[in-house]
Scaffold this motif. Sequence first.
Motif, PDB file in Angstrom:
ATOM      1  N   SER A 163       0.824  -1.211   0.000  1.00  0.00           N
ATOM      2  CA  SER A 163       0.000   0.000   0.000  1.00  0.00           C
ATOM      3  C   SER A 163       0.857   1.259   0.000  1.00  0.00           C
ATOM      4  N   GLN A 164       2.021   1.213   0.651  1.00  0.00           N
ATOM      5  CA  GLN A 164       2.900   2.385   0.655  1.00  0.00           C
ATOM      6  C   GLN A 164       3.645   2.537  -0.670  1.00  0.00           C
ATOM      7  N   ILE A 165       4.056   1.427  -1.260  1.00  0.00           N
ATOM      8  CA  ILE A 165       4.796   1.496  -2.522  1.00  0.00           C
ATOM      9  C   ILE A 165       3.899   1.947  -3.666  1.00  0.00           C
ATOM     10  N   THR A 166       2.680   1.430  -3.704  1.00  0.00           N
ATOM     11  CA  THR A 166       1.763   1.757  -4.797  1.00  0.00           C
ATOM     12  C   THR A 166       0.840   2.925  -4.482  1.00  0.00           C
ATOM     13  N   CYS A 167       1.006   3.568  -3.313  1.00  0.00           N
ATOM     14  CA  CYS A 167       0.166   4.689  -2.877  1.00  0.00           C
ATOM     15  C   CYS A 167      -1.304   4.306  -2.752  1.00  0.00           C
ATOM     16  N   TYR A 168      -1.602   3.052  -2.529  1.00  0.00           N
ATOM     17  CA  TYR A 168      -2.997   2.631  -2.382  1.00  0.00           C
ATOM     18  C   TYR A 168      -3.511   3.064  -1.015  1.00  0.00           C
ATOM     19  N   PRO A 169      -4.739   3.643  -0.895  1.00  0.00           N
ATOM     20  CA  PRO A 169      -5.732   3.850  -1.962  1.00  0.00           C
ATOM     21  C   PRO A 169      -5.601   5.180  -2.683  1.00  0.00           C
ATOM     22  N   ASN A 170      -4.659   6.031  -2.240  1.00  0.00           N
ATOM     23  CA  ASN A 170      -4.482   7.332  -2.910  1.00  0.00           C
ATOM     24  C   ASN A 170      -3.485   7.169  -4.043  1.00  0.00           C
ATOM     25  N   GLU A 171      -3.941   6.604  -5.161  1.00  0.00           N
ATOM     26  CA  GLU A 171      -3.041   6.297  -6.262  1.00  0.00           C
ATOM     27  C   GLU A 171      -2.582   7.534  -7.022  1.00  0.00           C
ATOM     28  N   CYS A 229       5.626   7.642 -12.073  1.00  0.00           N
ATOM     29  CA  CYS A 229       6.625   6.576 -11.990  1.00  0.00           C
ATOM     30  C   CYS A 229       6.015   5.184 -11.893  1.00  0.00           C
ATOM     31  N   GLY A 230       4.751   5.082 -11.516  1.00  0.00           N
ATOM     32  CA  GLY A 230       4.141   3.766 -11.317  1.00  0.00           C
ATOM     33  C   GLY A 230       4.301   3.239  -9.909  1.00  0.00           C
ATOM     34  N   TYR A 231       5.020   3.974  -9.045  1.00  0.00           N
ATOM     35  CA  TYR A 231       5.166   3.619  -7.638  1.00  0.00           C
ATOM     36  C   TYR A 231       5.527   4.895  -6.874  1.00  0.00           C
ATOM     37  N   ASN A 232       5.557   4.796  -5.553  1.00  0.00           N
ATOM     38  CA  ASN A 232       5.802   5.962  -4.711  1.00  0.00           C
ATOM     39  C   ASN A 232       7.293   6.284  -4.708  1.00  0.00           C
ATOM     40  N   TYR A 233       7.712   7.083  -5.668  1.00  0.00           N
ATOM     41  CA  TYR A 233       9.133   7.396  -5.815  1.00  0.00           C
ATOM     42  C   TYR A 233       9.627   8.328  -4.716  1.00  0.00           C
ATOM     43  N   ASP A 234       8.734   9.125  -4.101  1.00  0.00           N
ATOM     44  CA  ASP A 234       9.153  10.070  -3.058  1.00  0.00           C
ATOM     45  C   ASP A 234       9.679   9.347  -1.822  1.00  0.00           C
ATOM     46  N   GLU A 235       9.012   8.273  -1.412  1.00  0.00           N
ATOM     47  CA  GLU A 235       9.397   7.560  -0.192  1.00  0.00           C
ATOM     48  C   GLU A 235      10.213   6.300  -0.484  1.00  0.00           C
ATOM     49  N   PHE A 236      10.039   5.726  -1.669  1.00  0.00           N
ATOM     50  CA  PHE A 236      10.732   4.474  -2.002  1.00  0.00           C
ATOM     51  C   PHE A 236      11.449   4.651  -3.350  1.00  0.00           C
ATOM     52  N   GLN A 237      12.622   5.243  -3.287  1.00  0.00           N
ATOM     53  CA  GLN A 237      13.393   5.389  -4.519  1.00  0.00           C
ATOM     54  C   GLN A 237      13.906   4.042  -5.026  1.00  0.00           C
ATOM     55  N   CYS A 238      14.034   3.076  -4.122  1.00  0.00           N
ATOM     56  CA  CYS A 238      14.410   1.718  -4.506  1.00  0.00           C
ATOM     57  C   CYS A 238      13.589   0.763  -3.642  1.00  0.00           C
ATOM     58  N   TRP A 239      12.354   0.506  -4.077  1.00  0.00           N
ATOM     59  CA  TRP A 239      11.443  -0.273  -3.237  1.00  0.00           C
ATOM     60  C   TRP A 239      11.858  -1.738  -3.128  1.00  0.00           C
ATOM     61  N   GLU A 240      12.563  -2.276  -4.117  1.00  0.00           N
ATOM     62  CA  GLU A 240      13.034  -3.660  -4.015  1.00  0.00           C
ATOM     63  C   GLU A 240      13.998  -3.833  -2.838  1.00  0.00           C
ATOM     64  N   THR A 241      14.886  -2.833  -2.672  1.00  0.00           N
ATOM     65  CA  THR A 241      15.816  -2.895  -1.545  1.00  0.00           C
ATOM     66  C   THR A 241      15.074  -2.820  -0.214  1.00  0.00           C
ATOM     67  N   ARG A 242      14.023  -2.019  -0.162  1.00  0.00           N
ATOM     68  CA  ARG A 242      13.248  -1.883   1.084  1.00  0.00           C
ATOM     69  C   ARG A 242      12.579  -3.206   1.452  1.00  0.00           C
ATOM     70  N   SER A 267      12.113  -0.010  -9.843  1.00  0.00           N
ATOM     71  CA  SER A 267      12.665   1.280  -9.445  1.00  0.00           C
ATOM     72  C   SER A 267      13.540   1.851 -10.554  1.00  0.00           C
ATOM     73  N   TYR A 268      13.432   3.163 -10.726  1.00  0.00           N
ATOM     74  CA  TYR A 268      14.264   3.840 -11.714  1.00  0.00           C
ATOM     75  C   TYR A 268      15.695   4.025 -11.225  1.00  0.00           C
ATOM     76  N   GLY A 269      15.867   4.087  -9.912  1.00  0.00           N
ATOM     77  CA  GLY A 269      17.169   4.453  -9.380  1.00  0.00           C
ATOM     78  C   GLY A 269      18.122   3.303  -9.146  1.00  0.00           C
ATOM     79  N   CYS A 270      17.652   2.055  -9.174  1.00  0.00           N
ATOM     80  CA  CYS A 270      18.549   0.939  -8.875  1.00  0.00           C
ATOM     81  C   CYS A 270      17.964  -0.332  -9.458  1.00  0.00           C
TER      82      CYS A 270
END
Length: 299
Positions: free
Chosen positions: A29-37, A45-58, A195-198
Motif C-alpha cells: 500500500s505504501q509502494i503503490t500509494c494505495y488507496p491514494n493512487e 513513476c508507477g510507484y511511490n518514488y518520493d518515499e521508495f526510490q528503490c522499493w526492491e531494496t526496502r 525502481s528507476y534508481g537501482c
Amino acid sequence: MKMTHFSSTPRAVFLRLVSLGVLLYTLWSQITCYPNELKGNCTLCGYNYDEFQCWETRVGQEMYKLTMFDLLITVAVFLLVEFPRRLVVDNCSCKPVQWVGRQEFVVPSNVLGLVYGQTVVWVGALFCPLLPAINTLKFVILFYCKKITLFQNCRPALRTFRSTTSTFFFLVVLLFGWGLATVVLIYSLSEIRPSYGCGPFHSSSTMWSTVPDSFNNLSNVTQEFLFFVGSQAFSIPLFALAIVVMCYVVALATVYGRSIALLKAQLKLESRDKQFLIKQIESLTRQAHIPTHHAGVQD
C-alpha cells in the motif's frame, strides 16, 4: 496441559504468517500509494518514488530484518529463559518451582518455526539474493541451539509426538506459506514498476517484460527450439512418457510394499518360533533336572 501445547501451536504459526501478510500488505500500500493512487509520483513513476526510490531494496531489508530478528529471539530465549529456568529448577526445592519443572520441548512448534523462516526466504529471495545463504547459516545455528536446549534444559514431553497426525498439518502450513510467497512474487514481477534508481530492471516497465525482450534477442535457431519445446508435438509425448514412468514407479512401490509386508510377517513368525523353542528348552531342562534330583534323594 497436554492439549494447551498442541492447540496453541496452530494459532501461533498462523498468527506469524498473518503478521507477515499484514507487513507485505502495508509495504504494498505504501509502494503503490494505495488507496491514494494519484498521490505524488505514483502516476508518473508507477510507484511511490518520493518515499521508495528503490522499493526492491526496502522489501529485501524487511525480509532480512525478519530473518535476523527470528534468530536473535531464539537465541535470547535460550540464554535468558530456558537456561535460567533449568538452573532454578535444579537448584531450588520449592514445591511451586518443582511443579512447574523444566520446559517441555514441543516438536510441532519448532517445526512450524522452520516453516515460517522458509516462507520469509521465499518472499525475500527475489529482493535479497543472499537471503537463502543467510537463512541456511541461521538454521545451522538454530540446530545446535535447539540440540543444546533439548538435552540440557528440557524434560521429556508428556505427550508422545505422532508424526502421522501432524504431517498433514505441516504440509498445509507449508502450502499456505508457499502460496503467500507465490502471490507476492507474481504480483511484483508482473504489476509493480521497477525502481528507476537501482536494480537490473530499472529500464523495463515490469520485471517480467525482460523475459520476452531477452527471448526476442536470441538467435532464430534458439527461438525455434524453444517454440518446439513449448508446442504440443513435444509436450504430449513428454506427458505420456511421464505417465508411463509414474505408473512404473507406482507398480515398483507396490511390489516393494508387498515384499516388506511379507518380510514383516516372516519376522513375526520367526519371533513366535523362537519363543516356542525357548519354552520347549525350558520345559526339557526342567524335566531333566527333576529325575536327577529324585535320584540324588534316593541315594
